[in-house]
Design an enzyme around this catalytic site. Structure first.
Site, PDB file in Angstrom:
ATOM      1  N   TYR A   1       6.103   5.962   5.559  1.00 32.81           N
ATOM      2  CA  TYR A   1       7.039   6.634   5.382  1.00 32.81           C
ATOM      3  C   TYR A   1       7.922   7.107   6.074  1.00 32.81           C
ATOM      4  O   TYR A   1       8.490   8.445   6.105  1.00 32.81           O
ATOM      5  CB  TYR A   1       6.587   8.119   4.829  1.00 32.81           C
ATOM      6  CG  TYR A   1       6.575   7.709   2.736  1.00 32.81           C
ATOM      7  CD1 TYR A   1       7.264   7.023   1.710  1.00 32.81           C
ATOM      8  CD2 TYR A   1       5.156   6.482   2.547  1.00 32.81           C
ATOM      9  CE1 TYR A   1       6.789   7.192   0.351  1.00 32.81           C
ATOM     10  CE2 TYR A   1       4.743   6.140   1.213  1.00 32.81           C
ATOM     11  CZ  TYR A   1       5.596   6.073  -0.643  1.00 32.81           C
ATOM     12  OH  TYR A   1       5.945   5.230  -0.720  1.00 32.81           O
TER      13      TYR A   1
ATOM     14  N   ALA B   1       0.783  -1.065  -0.053  1.00 28.07           N
ATOM     15  CA  ALA B   1      -0.296   0.201   0.054  1.00 28.07           C
ATOM     16  C   ALA B   1       1.207   1.426  -0.126  1.00 28.07           C
ATOM     17  O   ALA B   1       1.770   1.641   0.571  1.00 28.07           O
ATOM     18  CB  ALA B   1      -0.939   0.390   1.666  1.00 28.07           C
ATOM     19  N   LYS B   2       0.137   2.463  -0.681  1.00 29.13           N
ATOM     20  CA  LYS B   2       1.322   3.625  -0.808  1.00 29.13           C
ATOM     21  C   LYS B   2       0.474   4.319   0.380  1.00 29.13           C
ATOM     22  O   LYS B   2      -0.552   5.061   0.527  1.00 29.13           O
ATOM     23  CB  LYS B   2       1.423   4.051  -2.137  1.00 29.13           C
ATOM     24  CG  LYS B   2       2.223   5.341  -2.515  1.00 29.13           C
ATOM     25  CD  LYS B   2       2.395   5.695  -3.865  1.00 29.13           C
ATOM     26  CE  LYS B   2       3.429   7.500  -3.295  1.00 29.13           C
ATOM     27  NZ  LYS B   2       4.518   6.651  -3.168  1.00 29.13           N
ATOM     28  N   ALA B   3       0.941   3.733   1.488  1.00 25.89           N
ATOM     29  CA  ALA B   3       0.425   4.461   2.788  1.00 25.89           C
ATOM     30  C   ALA B   3       0.770   5.553   3.766  1.00 25.89           C
ATOM     31  O   ALA B   3       2.540   5.127   3.381  1.00 25.89           O
ATOM     32  CB  ALA B   3       0.175   2.963   3.568  1.00 25.89           C
TER      33      ALA B   3
END
Length: 289
Positions: free
Chosen positions: A163, A157-159
């Site tokens: 980051y 997931a680009k959650a």
């Protein structure tokens, strides 16, 4: 644009309508601020067209589902919204940020099923992510943080929450005079930079880490396809840190990074060679077709 990102002229698409840039705000008790319940996409427009736009919108929806919420807009509605806000910006070459999150609502603990899901899309000018690195090659630190196991996070997931260690790694790298940091994965294999995938060249062939525990970037996939179309053998595999010494060239890929040569990772150095320059130039041509 100049100044802080909260104090600019323009408009942002927010929950189905265009609002003035400075008025695109959320409440301090927004769930995503406290518990990282948000997903996002970074995209670039070239000559007024967003590259791989629909693929980004589809990934945004998938990312939300991976962290247990549903974005209440269809792919077509998200696509139309991006076109609208890009047109309103007046920009031809631009960066596009779509972000979806759990907002403020009845829940303020870890659970937030009753809170509304919100969506915003903003567009701004953003030049080369690594400055002049496209000419001389970026310098990378090696992060002390590792990409986590798929058993601990929804790694594909680009959650936003994923980051956190990337921000910490990039800050540490910049403090050493580097542009970014290389991260290993939880097993000790070479993984990626903080916001970009990595490729290496040896004896005319390309080696790139298998994205089995981190994001398989859309730019990464594009470049792999370009290399194969050029007849270049691509090895997608686990790469040990000690192999870095034997690679001749290196580059990063990402929406913001595009294709950026790497000149150094820790104590290992690389040339900005012919294959690196060729793939960077080919990518630049592709996105502007």
């Amino acid at each position: 644009m100049a100044g802080g990102y909260d104090d600019r002229d323009g408009q942002i698409w927010l929950d189905g309508k265009m609002v003035e840039w400075r008025d695109a705000n959320v409440h301090i008790l927004t769930h995503a601020i406290h518990y990282a319940s948000s997903v996002f996409e970074g995209e670039r427009a070239y000559n007024g067209k967003i590259f791989k736009s629909r693929e980004h919108s589809e990934r945004l929806k998938r990312s939300a589902q991976m962290i247990d919420f549903e974005i209440p807009w269809t792919i077509d509605e998200i696509e139309a919204a991006k076109v609208q806000v890009l047109a309103a910006s007046g920009l031809q070459d631009a960066y596009v940020r779509a972000i979806a999150w759990r907002g403020a609502g009845e829940d303020m603990g870890v659970a937030s099923a009753r809170n509304p899901v919100r969506l915003a899309i903003a567009v701004w000018e953003w030049g080369a992510y690594y400055g002049d690195a496209k000419m001389k090659g970026a310098k990378l630190d090696i992060s002390k943080w590792k990409r986590p196991s798929p058993e601990t996070i929804p790694c594909h997931a680009k959650a936003s929450g994923l980051y956190m260690i990337c921000t910490m790694s990039k800050h540490a790298a910049e403090a050493k005079g580097c542009s970014d940091a290389m991260m290993f994965d939880y097993r000790g294999y070479v993984a990626e930079a903080t916001g970009a995938n990595v490729f290496f060249v040896k004896d005319g062939e390309v080696h790139t880490p298998d994205p089995d525990c981190f994001l398989n970037g859309i730019t990464r996939q594009t470049v792999v396809g370009m290399l194969k179309d050029k007849g270049i053998k691509v090895h997608e595999r686990h790469i040990m840190p000690e192999e870095l010494e034997g690679f001749e060239q290196c580059w990063l890929t990402g929406t913001a990074a595009e294709v950026t040569p790497v000149g150094q990772i820790g104590d290992y150095t690389f040339e900005v060679g012919a294959m690196t320059r060729d793939i960077a130039e080919s990518y630049e041509k592709l996105v502007r077709v």
